[in-house]
Design a protein around this motif. Structure first.
Motif, PDB file in Angstrom:
ATOM      1  N   LEU A  83       0.813  -1.211   0.000  1.00 19.65           N
ATOM      2  CA  LEU A  83       0.000   0.000   0.000  1.00 19.65           C
ATOM      3  C   LEU A  83       0.849   1.264   0.000  1.00 19.65           C
ATOM      4  O   LEU A  83       0.479   2.271  -0.592  1.00 19.65           O
ATOM      5  N   GLY A  84       1.986   1.212   0.695  1.00 19.92           N
ATOM      6  CA  GLY A  84       2.795   2.410   0.878  1.00 19.92           C
ATOM      7  C   GLY A  84       2.167   3.324   1.916  1.00 19.92           C
ATOM      8  O   GLY A  84       1.039   3.096   2.375  1.00 19.92           O
ATOM      9  N   ALA A  85       2.886   4.371   2.279  1.00 19.75           N
ATOM     10  CA  ALA A  85       2.427   5.259   3.351  1.00 19.75           C
ATOM     11  C   ALA A  85       1.088   5.913   3.025  1.00 19.75           C
ATOM     12  O   ALA A  85       0.161   5.924   3.842  1.00 19.75           O
ATOM     13  N   LYS A  86       0.946   6.447   1.811  1.00 22.25           N
ATOM     14  CA  LYS A  86      -0.294   7.118   1.450  1.00 22.25           C
ATOM     15  C   LYS A  86      -1.452   6.140   1.344  1.00 22.25           C
ATOM     16  O   LYS A  86      -2.596   6.465   1.691  1.00 22.25           O
ATOM     17  N   GLY A  87      -1.171   4.944   0.859  1.00 26.56           N
ATOM     18  CA  GLY A  87      -2.209   3.926   0.771  1.00 26.56           C
ATOM     19  C   GLY A  87      -2.703   3.498   2.137  1.00 26.56           C
ATOM     20  O   GLY A  87      -3.906   3.300   2.350  1.00 26.56           O
ATOM     21  N   ARG A  88      -1.773   3.357   3.082  1.00 30.07           N
ATOM     22  CA  ARG A  88      -2.171   2.993   4.446  1.00 30.07           C
ATOM     23  C   ARG A  88      -3.001   4.114   5.071  1.00 30.07           C
ATOM     24  O   ARG A  88      -3.984   3.866   5.775  1.00 30.07           O
ATOM     25  N   LEU A  89      -2.586   5.354   4.819  1.00 34.65           N
ATOM     26  CA  LEU A  89      -3.331   6.505   5.338  1.00 34.65           C
ATOM     27  C   LEU A  89      -4.761   6.501   4.786  1.00 34.65           C
ATOM     28  O   LEU A  89      -5.727   6.679   5.541  1.00 34.65           O
ATOM     29  N   HIS A  90      -4.896   6.290   3.493  1.00 34.03           N
ATOM     30  CA  HIS A  90      -6.213   6.269   2.856  1.00 34.03           C
ATOM     31  C   HIS A  90      -7.065   5.120   3.399  1.00 34.03           C
ATOM     32  O   HIS A  90      -8.274   5.285   3.621  1.00 34.03           O
ATOM     33  N   ARG A  91      -6.440   3.968   3.607  1.00 33.26           N
ATOM     34  CA  ARG A  91      -7.172   2.800   4.098  1.00 33.26           C
ATOM     35  C   ARG A  91      -7.685   3.021   5.524  1.00 33.26           C
ATOM     36  O   ARG A  91      -8.804   2.620   5.870  1.00 33.26           O
ATOM     37  N   LEU A  92      -6.881   3.669   6.345  1.00 36.18           N
ATOM     38  CA  LEU A  92      -7.229   3.815   7.759  1.00 36.18           C
ATOM     39  C   LEU A  92      -8.126   4.995   8.081  1.00 36.18           C
ATOM     40  O   LEU A  92      -8.793   5.004   9.117  1.00 36.18           O
ATOM     41  N   GLN A  93      -8.143   5.996   7.207  1.00 36.37           N
ATOM     42  CA  GLN A  93      -8.867   7.226   7.545  1.00 36.37           C
ATOM     43  C   GLN A  93     -10.317   6.992   7.956  1.00 36.37           C
ATOM     44  O   GLN A  93     -10.747   7.467   9.017  1.00 36.37           O
ATOM     45  N   PRO A  94     -11.122   6.249   7.187  1.00 38.01           N
ATOM     46  CA  PRO A  94     -12.507   6.045   7.622  1.00 38.01           C
ATOM     47  C   PRO A  94     -12.619   5.217   8.893  1.00 38.01           C
ATOM     48  O   PRO A  94     -13.554   5.400   9.680  1.00 38.01           O
ATOM     49  N   LEU A 131      -3.437  13.594  11.705  1.00 33.63           N
ATOM     50  CA  LEU A 131      -2.272  13.223  12.510  1.00 33.63           C
ATOM     51  C   LEU A 131      -2.483  11.872  13.191  1.00 33.63           C
ATOM     52  O   LEU A 131      -1.572  11.035  13.225  1.00 33.63           O
ATOM     53  N   THR A 132      -3.667  11.643  13.727  1.00 34.48           N
ATOM     54  CA  THR A 132      -3.966  10.360  14.369  1.00 34.48           C
ATOM     55  C   THR A 132      -3.831   9.224  13.372  1.00 34.48           C
ATOM     56  O   THR A 132      -3.206   8.189  13.654  1.00 34.48           O
ATOM     57  N   THR A 133      -4.403   9.410  12.186  1.00 33.09           N
ATOM     58  CA  THR A 133      -4.338   8.372  11.154  1.00 33.09           C
ATOM     59  C   THR A 133      -2.906   8.163  10.680  1.00 33.09           C
ATOM     60  O   THR A 133      -2.454   7.025  10.523  1.00 33.09           O
ATOM     61  N   ALA A 134      -2.187   9.252  10.459  1.00 31.50           N
ATOM     62  CA  ALA A 134      -0.803   9.160   9.993  1.00 31.50           C
ATOM     63  C   ALA A 134       0.077   8.433  11.013  1.00 31.50           C
ATOM     64  O   ALA A 134       0.983   7.680  10.634  1.00 31.50           O
ATOM     65  N   SER A 135      -0.188   8.641  12.293  1.00 31.54           N
ATOM     66  CA  SER A 135       0.600   7.984  13.339  1.00 31.54           C
ATOM     67  C   SER A 135       0.429   6.472  13.273  1.00 31.54           C
ATOM     68  O   SER A 135       1.407   5.717  13.362  1.00 31.54           O
ATOM     69  N   TYR A 136      -0.807   6.012  13.094  1.00 32.73           N
ATOM     70  CA  TYR A 136      -1.047   4.565  12.982  1.00 32.73           C
ATOM     71  C   TYR A 136      -0.483   4.016  11.677  1.00 32.73           C
ATOM     72  O   TYR A 136       0.117   2.935  11.653  1.00 32.73           O
ATOM     73  N   ALA A 137      -0.657   4.758  10.584  1.00 28.76           N
ATOM     74  CA  ALA A 137      -0.140   4.306   9.293  1.00 28.76           C
ATOM     75  C   ALA A 137       1.387   4.199   9.305  1.00 28.76           C
ATOM     76  O   ALA A 137       1.968   3.335   8.646  1.00 28.76           O
ATOM     77  N   HIS A 138       2.033   5.084  10.071  1.00 28.17           N
ATOM     78  CA  HIS A 138       3.495   5.076  10.182  1.00 28.17           C
ATOM     79  C   HIS A 138       3.990   3.967  11.111  1.00 28.17           C
ATOM     80  O   HIS A 138       4.943   3.251  10.783  1.00 28.17           O
ATOM     81  N   ASN A 139       3.346   3.833  12.260  1.00 28.01           N
ATOM     82  CA  ASN A 139       3.823   2.889  13.280  1.00 28.01           C
ATOM     83  C   ASN A 139       3.454   1.437  12.987  1.00 28.01           C
ATOM     84  O   ASN A 139       4.124   0.526  13.459  1.00 28.01           O
ATOM     85  N   PHE A 140       2.392   1.224  12.213  1.00 23.32           N
ATOM     86  CA  PHE A 140       1.952  -0.135  11.882  1.00 23.32           C
ATOM     87  C   PHE A 140       2.064  -0.317  10.365  1.00 23.32           C
ATOM     88  O   PHE A 140       1.067  -0.464   9.671  1.00 23.32           O
ATOM     89  N   ASP A 141       3.296  -0.308   9.886  1.00 26.93           N
ATOM     90  CA  ASP A 141       3.524  -0.271   8.440  1.00 26.93           C
ATOM     91  C   ASP A 141       3.669  -1.639   7.796  1.00 26.93           C
ATOM     92  O   ASP A 141       3.644  -1.755   6.572  1.00 26.93           O
ATOM     93  N   ARG A 142       3.814  -2.686   8.590  1.00 28.53           N
ATOM     94  CA  ARG A 142       3.956  -4.039   8.037  1.00 28.53           C
ATOM     95  C   ARG A 142       3.569  -5.056   9.103  1.00 28.53           C
ATOM     96  O   ARG A 142       3.549  -4.749  10.291  1.00 28.53           O
ATOM     97  N   TYR A 143       3.283  -6.273   8.669  1.00 30.84           N
ATOM     98  CA  TYR A 143       2.871  -7.329   9.600  1.00 30.84           C
ATOM     99  C   TYR A 143       4.026  -8.294   9.825  1.00 30.84           C
ATOM    100  O   TYR A 143       4.564  -8.866   8.888  1.00 30.84           O
TER     101      TYR A 143
END
Length: 200
Positions: A49-60, A98-110
């Protein structure tokens, strides 16, 4: 007459099953379990997904799970009451990013992480306290505690504790400088800048 071993085992099993059912039916715990599942699903596709993809996925998911207006109001502090409604909405959006970006950054892979939500949900006044243990692969578990409150008929997160540290209290301390020097616009610029850095 003392109960036999089989009876004791049966009673223990029934008690465990009862606790598990309570966790499954408690709406606050169910909300955290749903959020954890969304995080794991995102993490499994994290690099793709990449950083922006993770951000988009998590926002809602973040908007559905967190009471962003209440959290923003607390993080800003007393000056919230002196701001315009336009400033309120802009700050809520920036805080949500910022909340979404923090999760997208800290949980970037499994890497085999596990989230275990405790069945013992506490009630404190209008809030519910839900505990979750995050176990990274090969590392010590991390205790997460969610403070939740009803908002529009749903239980939503109003604070997250990492160990004993309140995320919201930390945010309030971090926001004081930019808010004091630049007002609402200065704080919004700070939030957007921090979010951008996390997404690099």
């Amino acid at each position: 007459m003392r109960p036999g071993r089989n009876a004791i085992i049966a009673l223990a099993a029934a008690s465990i099953a009862s606790i598990a059912r309570a966790a499954a039916t408690d709406p606050a715990a169910a909300r955290i379990e749903s959020f954890d599942r969304a995080l794991v699903e995102m993490m499994k596709q994290g690099p793709e997904l990449g950083a922006k993809g993770r951000l988009h996925r998590l926002q809602p998911v973040v908007e559905e799970t967190f009471d962003l207006p209440l959290m923003t109001k607390f993080a800003v502090g007393p000056t919230w009451s002196t701001m315009s409604e336009a400033d309120h909405q802009a700050l809520i959006r920036a805080f949500g990013r910022l909340t979404t970006a923090s999760y997208a950054h800290n949980f970037d892979r499994y890497d085999g992480e596990r989230f275990d939500v405790s069945p013992l949900v506490q009630t404190r006044g209008p809030d519910k306290i839900v505990s979750c243990r995050l176990t990274p692969q090969g590392r010590a578990p991390v205790q997460l505690t969610y403070r939740m409150r009803l908002a529009d008929g749903s239980w939503k997160i109003v604070d997250v504790y990492y160990g004993a540290v309140s995320q919201l209290t930390t945010r309030r301390s971090d926001f004081a400088g930019p808010l004091g020097s630049g007002g609402p616009k200065g704080l919004i610029a700070h939030l957007d800048g921090t979010s951008a850095e996390l997404m690099k």
